[in-house]
Write a protein that holds these residues in place. Structure first.
Motif, PDB file in Angstrom:
ATOM      1  N   TYR A   1       0.789  -1.059  -0.004  1.00 52.03           N
ATOM      2  CA  TYR A   1       0.044   0.000  -0.062  1.00 52.03           C
ATOM      3  C   TYR A   1       0.918   1.229   0.082  1.00 52.03           C
ATOM      4  N   LYS A   2       0.457   2.295  -0.745  1.00 53.57           N
ATOM      5  CA  LYS A   2       1.104   3.585  -0.430  1.00 53.57           C
ATOM      6  C   LYS A   2      -0.318   4.150   0.152  1.00 53.57           C
ATOM      7  N   GLN A   3      -0.030   5.049   1.095  1.00 48.33           N
ATOM      8  CA  GLN A   3      -1.300   6.073   1.892  1.00 48.33           C
ATOM      9  C   GLN A   3      -1.290   7.146   0.937  1.00 48.33           C
ATOM     10  N   LEU A   4      -2.320   7.508   0.555  1.00 44.98           N
ATOM     11  CA  LEU A   4      -2.774   8.538  -0.240  1.00 44.98           C
ATOM     12  C   LEU A   4      -2.794   9.879   0.460  1.00 44.98           C
ATOM     13  N   ASN A   5      -2.936  10.882   0.021  1.00 41.42           N
ATOM     14  CA  ASN A   5      -3.130  12.311   0.612  1.00 41.42           C
ATOM     15  C   ASN A   5      -4.136  12.391   1.741  1.00 41.42           C
ATOM     16  N   SER A   6      -3.747  12.391   3.193  1.00 39.95           N
ATOM     17  CA  SER A   6      -4.623  11.915   4.106  1.00 39.95           C
ATOM     18  C   SER A   6      -5.496  13.340   4.182  1.00 39.95           C
ATOM     19  N   GLU A   7      -5.252  14.356   3.839  1.00 39.06           N
ATOM     20  CA  GLU A   7      -6.142  15.565   4.106  1.00 39.06           C
ATOM     21  C   GLU A   7      -7.311  15.438   2.883  1.00 39.06           C
ATOM     22  N   THR A   8      -6.910  15.135   1.786  1.00 38.30           N
ATOM     23  CA  THR A   8      -8.010  15.179   0.904  1.00 38.30           C
ATOM     24  C   THR A   8      -8.709  13.586   0.738  1.00 38.30           C
ATOM     25  N   HIS A   9      -8.133  12.583   1.082  1.00 36.03           N
ATOM     26  CA  HIS A   9      -8.556  11.169   1.139  1.00 36.03           C
ATOM     27  C   HIS A   9      -7.836  10.496   2.349  1.00 36.03           C
ATOM     28  N   PRO A  10      -8.870  10.774   3.273  1.00 32.70           N
ATOM     29  CA  PRO A  10      -8.249   9.968   4.684  1.00 32.70           C
ATOM     30  C   PRO A  10      -8.578   8.535   4.559  1.00 32.70           C
ATOM     31  N   ASN A  11      -7.707   7.751   5.000  1.00 31.36           N
ATOM     32  CA  ASN A  11      -7.731   6.393   4.999  1.00 31.36           C
ATOM     33  C   ASN A  11      -8.016   5.623   3.731  1.00 31.36           C
ATOM     34  N   CYS A  12      -7.227   6.250   2.717  1.00 25.54           N
ATOM     35  CA  CYS A  12      -7.417   5.893   1.255  1.00 25.54           C
ATOM     36  C   CYS A  12      -5.735   5.084   0.903  1.00 25.54           C
ATOM     37  N   TYR A  13      -5.750   4.092   0.163  1.00 28.96           N
ATOM     38  CA  TYR A  13      -4.712   3.604  -0.343  1.00 28.96           C
ATOM     39  C   TYR A  13      -4.505   3.170  -1.674  1.00 28.96           C
ATOM     40  N   LEU A  14      -3.367   3.330  -2.237  1.00 32.34           N
ATOM     41  CA  LEU A  14      -3.098   2.868  -3.611  1.00 32.34           C
ATOM     42  C   LEU A  14      -2.260   1.772  -3.685  1.00 32.34           C
ATOM     43  N   HIS A  15      -2.846   0.615  -4.258  1.00 30.24           N
ATOM     44  CA  HIS A  15      -2.182  -0.498  -4.435  1.00 30.24           C
ATOM     45  C   HIS A  15      -1.782  -0.567  -6.133  1.00 30.24           C
ATOM     46  N   LEU A  16      -0.406  -0.806  -6.333  1.00 29.72           N
ATOM     47  CA  LEU A  16      -0.071  -1.207  -7.723  1.00 29.72           C
ATOM     48  C   LEU A  16       0.191  -2.371  -7.859  1.00 29.72           C
ATOM     49  N   SER A  17      -0.384  -3.117  -8.718  1.00 31.93           N
ATOM     50  CA  SER A  17      -0.121  -4.506  -8.929  1.00 31.93           C
ATOM     51  C   SER A  17       0.867  -4.936  -9.853  1.00 31.93           C
ATOM     52  N   ASP A  18       1.295  -6.153  -9.940  1.00 30.37           N
ATOM     53  CA  ASP A  18       2.327  -6.593 -11.044  1.00 30.37           C
ATOM     54  C   ASP A  18       1.600  -6.191 -12.469  1.00 30.37           C
ATOM     55  N   SER A  19       2.543  -5.635 -13.300  1.00 30.23           N
ATOM     56  CA  SER A  19       2.013  -5.333 -14.436  1.00 30.23           C
ATOM     57  C   SER A  19       1.285  -6.374 -15.351  1.00 30.23           C
ATOM     58  N   GLN A  20       1.519  -7.644 -14.991  1.00 29.23           N
ATOM     59  CA  GLN A  20       1.003  -8.783 -15.692  1.00 29.23           C
ATOM     60  C   GLN A  20      -0.156  -9.219 -14.888  1.00 29.23           C
ATOM     61  N   ASP A  21      -0.830  -8.542 -14.280  1.00 31.29           N
ATOM     62  CA  ASP A  21      -1.929  -9.467 -12.959  1.00 31.29           C
ATOM     63  C   ASP A  21      -3.000  -8.043 -12.999  1.00 31.29           C
ATOM     64  N   VAL A  22      -3.514  -7.742 -14.133  1.00 31.96           N
ATOM     65  CA  VAL A  22      -4.310  -6.524 -14.067  1.00 31.96           C
ATOM     66  C   VAL A  22      -5.857  -6.763 -14.384  1.00 31.96           C
ATOM     67  N   ALA A  23      -6.283  -7.940 -14.624  1.00 31.69           N
ATOM     68  CA  ALA A  23      -7.536  -8.557 -15.012  1.00 31.69           C
ATOM     69  C   ALA A  23      -7.966  -9.687 -15.091  1.00 31.69           C
ATOM     70  N   ARG A  24      -9.320 -10.203 -15.035  1.00 26.19           N
ATOM     71  CA  ARG A  24      -9.653 -11.414 -15.274  1.00 26.19           C
ATOM     72  C   ARG A  24      -8.925 -12.164 -16.320  1.00 26.19           C
TER      73      ARG A  24
END
Ligand code: GTP
Ligand code: SPV
Ligand code: MN
Length: 582
Positions: free
Chosen positions: A47-70
Motif C-alpha cells: 500500500y501507499k498512503q494517499l493524501n490524508s487531508e483530501t483522502h483520509p484512510n485511502c490507499y494505492l495498490h499497484l499490482s504486478d503489471s501482468q496481473d491487471v484483469a480477469r
C-alpha cells in the motif's frame, strides 16, 4: 479463533498441511483488525498512503503489471462430465484439475501467513444469502473481502449454525502468468485460484462464488444468480419500483446503479436508489414475483471515466476509506485516472513518472474498492433479508450499430432470447483484445458455471415457478455515428429510458410493435431539456430490417453451437422474428 464446524476445521488443517504457512490467522472482521492490516500493507510496501487531508484512510495498490484483469483462458469449470460445463466454458477433469493446481499450492505459503476469511454473500440474516470461507495468503485480498462481503465473526457464526459453506482456496503464488489457474468445482462447491491477486481472480466471494458456483446451485435449487445491478426507482406518485440490469463487464452497471436523474426529474420528485452494482440473486417469492438481494457489501468499480459529470454518486464515495488499484497519482498524493479532471498526474499505474508515450496514466481496468455504505444513493432496502421485488429485467451491451436504444420483449420467452443473444464489444476487464463484438448471453459468458443450453432452459423454466415475472427489455447506450461519436448522451440521461421502462411496467406509456419487439416512438420518450436533435433519437429507435435479417442468421448459428440442450422456445422466438422481418 477456532471453529465448532468440524468440516471447516478439517479443511483448514488440510490446506495448511499442503501449503505450509508460517502462521494461520482467522479474520474476525473487527475495526482493530482492519487497522492492523492497513498498517501491515503500508509496512510491506503493498500500500501507499494517499493524501490524508483530501483522502483520509485511502490507499494505492499497484499490482504486478501482468496481473491487471480477469483471465478467461485460465479459468476452468471442472465438472465430472465435460458436457455439463458446456461450450461456454473451459473444462478440466476434476481429478486432473486438483492434481495440477495442488502441485502449485504445495508449500506455497512457506514464510507467509495463511488468512482464513469466513464471509457471507448477502445480509447476514437473509435466507437468500449464502456463506463461504476463503483461505488466502494475501492481506490485500483480506482487505478487499472486508469491504466487498460481510466477513468475520458474524459470518463464522452463521456457518457454524448452518453447516455448509463454499470452500475457496487462493494464493498469489509468484504472480507468474504461466503458473496461474482459476478452477471451479461446482459439484464440490469449491474454488481453487492460484497465481493472481486481481479482483475477479482473487476475491473468491465475487465472481467465483456469487456467480460461477452460485449459478450452478441456483439451477439445482430453482433460483437465479446473475451479473446484474439492482436499482430502485420511485415515481413522483410515490410508487417504488426495482429493476435489475445485466451488462457485460465495464459496460455501465455501476454507472446505472448510481444514476442521478436530470434536474427536471429531480424537481418532479423522481428518486433513484442503489441496491447493488454487479451481482443479483433472485428467487421466486410466494407472491409469484422475483425477489432479489445484492450478495455484496461493497463496490469494486472501474475507475477510468468516473467523474463529477458522469457518476457524482460514485465520486462522492471515493474520498475516504477506499482502496485504489492501478490508478495514477498526482504530485500531492491524490488518486487520478483518465476522465476524472484535467490535472496531469505525476506517476502512472506502474509508479513511473507519467509519460503519455507509455499509454494511459491509470490502467484502463484500474479499480476502486469501497464499502456500499459510503454511496450517497445506497438503499436501506439493501440490508433487507427478504430482498426487493423486481419489476423489470434489462439486458444490454456495447453495440456501435444495429441495436436500438431500448426494446421491450413480447413475452418472457422472447425476453430470454434477447438476453441469450446479447452481443457486446470486449473491454479491459478481461485480458485479451478490446473492442471485439462477441455474444455475451445475460452478460454471463465469463461467469456461468454450467452449460449455456441448460442455463437458458432454466431461465425459460422460471415461468413455471413464478407467475408475476418481470417484463424484459434490452438497452444500448453505446450507438455511434459515422464520426465514431456516441449518439446517446448516456449516464444521467439514461433516466429517460428508465422512465419509459417503468411506464411500460405500469401500463401507462405507449409502444410500437416491430419485428424485434416493442419500441417507443421518439414521442414516447421524455425529451424535455434533453437538448438533443430528435432526428438522432429517431435513428436510435429505428429497426433496420435487412441488418436484423443478418443478425437473425448469426443468432441462429450461435444458438446451434450449443446443440440439443438449447430450449426449443428460443428457436421458436427467433423464427417469429424472422417471419415478421420477411
Ligand atoms: P464491471 O465492474 O466490470 O462489471 O463494469 P460495469 O458494468 O459496472 O461498468 P461501469 O459502470 O464501471 O462503466 C464502465 C465504463 O463505461 C466507464 O468508463 C463508464 O464511464 C462508461 N459508461 C457507463 N455508462 C455509460 C453510458 O451511459 N454512456 C457511455 N458513453 N459510457 C458509459
Ligand atoms: C467484472 O469484470 O465484471 C468485474 C470486475 O466486475 S471483477 O471482479 O474482476 O470480475
Ligand atoms: Mn462485473
Amino acid at each position: 479463533m477456532s471453529t465448532t464446524n468440524q468440516a471447516l476445521a478439517d479443511w483448514v488443517k488440510q490446506v495448511a498441511e499442503l501449503t505450509q504457512p508460517d502462521q494461520i490467522y482467522w479474520c474476525d472482521g473487527s475495526e482493530a483488525e482492519d487497522q492492523k492490516f492497513n498498517q501491515m500493507l503500508l509496512d510491506d510496501g503493498s500500500y501507499k498512503q494517499l493524501n490524508s487531508e483530501t483522502h483520509p484512510n485511502c490507499y494505492l495498490h499497484l499490482s504486478d503489471s501482468q496481473d491487471v484483469a480477469r483471465v478467461e483462458h485460465l479459468t476452468f469449470i471442472c465438472t465430472q462430465k465435460e458436457v455439463d460445463a458446456g461450450p461456454n466454458n473451459h473444462w478440466m477433469d476434476p481429478a486432473a484439475a486438483h492434481d495440477k493446481i495442488d502441485a502449485l499450492f504445495a508449500g506455497c505459503m512457506k514464510g507467509r501467513t495463511m488468512y482464513v476469511i469466513p464471509y457471507c454473500m448477502g445480509p447476514i440474516d437473509s435466507p437468500i444469502a449464502r456463506c463461504g470461507v476463503e483461505i488466502t495468503d494475501s492481506a490485500y485480498v483480506v482487505q478487499n473481502m472486508r469491504l466487498m462481503t460481510r466477513m468475520g465473526q458474524a459470518a463464522l457464526s452463521r456457518i457454524e449454525q448452518e453447516g455448509g459453506f463454499v470452500k475457496g482456496l487462493h494464493s498469489t503464488g509468484e504472480l507468474d502468468p504461466n503458473r496461474r489457474f482459476i478452477m471451479h468445482f461446482p459439484e464440490e462447491l469449491s474454488i481453487k485460484s492460484f497465481g493472481s491477486g486481481y479482483g475477479g481472480n482473487a476475491l473468491l466471494g465475487k465472481k467465483c462464488h456469487a456467480l460461477r458456483i452460485a449459478s450452478y446451485q441456483a439451477k439445482t435449487e430453482g433460483w437465479l444468480a446473475e451479473h446484474m445491478l439492482i436499482l430502485g426507482i420511485k415515481t413522483p406518485a410515490g410508487k417504488q419500483h426495482y429493476v435489475a440490469a445485466a451488462f457485460p463487464s465495464a459496460c455501465g452497471k455501476t454507472n446505472l446503479a448510481m444514476l442521478i436523474p436530470p434536474e427536471g426529474y429531480l424537481k418532479d420528485g423522481w428518486e433513484i436508489s442503489t441496491v447493488g452494482d454487479d451481482i443479483c440473486w433472485m428467487r421466486p417469492g410466494e407472491d409469484g414475483r422475483l425477489w432479489a438481494i445484492n450478495p455484496e457489501a461493497g463496490f469494486f468499480g472501474v475507475a477510468p471515466g468516473t467523474a463529477k459529470e458522469t457518476n457524482p454518486n460514485a465520486l462522492a464515495m471515493l474520498y475516504q476509506d477506499t482502496i485504489f488499484t492501478n490508478v495514477a497519482e498526482t504530485a500531492d498524493g491524490q488518486p487520478w485516472w483518465e476522465g476524472l479532471d484535467d490535472r496531469t498526474p505525476q506517476t502512472d499505474w506502474q509508479g513511473r513518472p507519467y509519460d503519455p508515450a507509455n499509454g494511459p496514466a491509470a490502467h484502463p481496468n484500474s479499480r476502486f474498492t469501497v464499502s456500499a455504505k459510503r454511496c450517497p444513493s445506497y438503499s436501506a432496502e439493501s440490508e433487507s433479508a427478504t430482498g426487493v421485488p423486481i419489476d423489470a429485467i434489462i439486458f444490454g451491451g456495447r453495440r456501435a450499430s444495429l441495436v436500438p436504444l431500448v426494446t421491450e420483449a413480447r413475452s418472457w420467452d422472447h425476453g430470454v432470447l434477447m438476453g441469450a443473444t446479447v452481443a457486446s464489444e470486449t473491454t479491459a476487464a478481461a485480458t485479451g483484445a478490446v473492442g471485439v463484438v462477441r455474444r455475451d448471453p445475460m452478460a454471463m459468458k465469463p461467469f456461468c458455471g454450467y452449460h449455456f443450453g441448460d442455463y437458458w432452459g432454466h431461465w425459460v423454466g422460471m415461468k413455471n415457478q413464478a407467475n408475476k415475472l418481470p417484463k424484459v427489455f434490452t438497452v444500448n447506450w453505446f450507438r455511434k455515428d459515422e464520426k465514431g461519436q456516441f449518439m446517446w448522451p448516456g449516464f444521467g440521461e439514461n433516466m429517460r429510458v428508465l422512465e419509459w421502462i417503468i411506464g411500460r411496467c405500469d401500463n401507462q406509456l405507449g409502444a410500437n410493435e416491430t419485428a424485434i419487439g416493442l419500441l417507443p416512438s421518439s414521442q414516447d420518450i421524455n425529451t424535455k431539456d434533453l437538448g438533443m436533435d430528435l432526428s438522432v433519437l429517431d435513428e436510435l429507435l429505428k429497426v433496420d430490417k435487412s441488418a436484423w435479417k443478418d443478425e437473425v442468421t448469426s443468432v441462429e448459428g450461435f444458438l446451434r453451437n450449443y446443440g440439443s440442450r438449447v430450449p426449443g422456445e428460443l428457436f421458436r422466438e427467433l423464427k417469429e422474428i424472422d417471419d415478421q422481418l420477411s
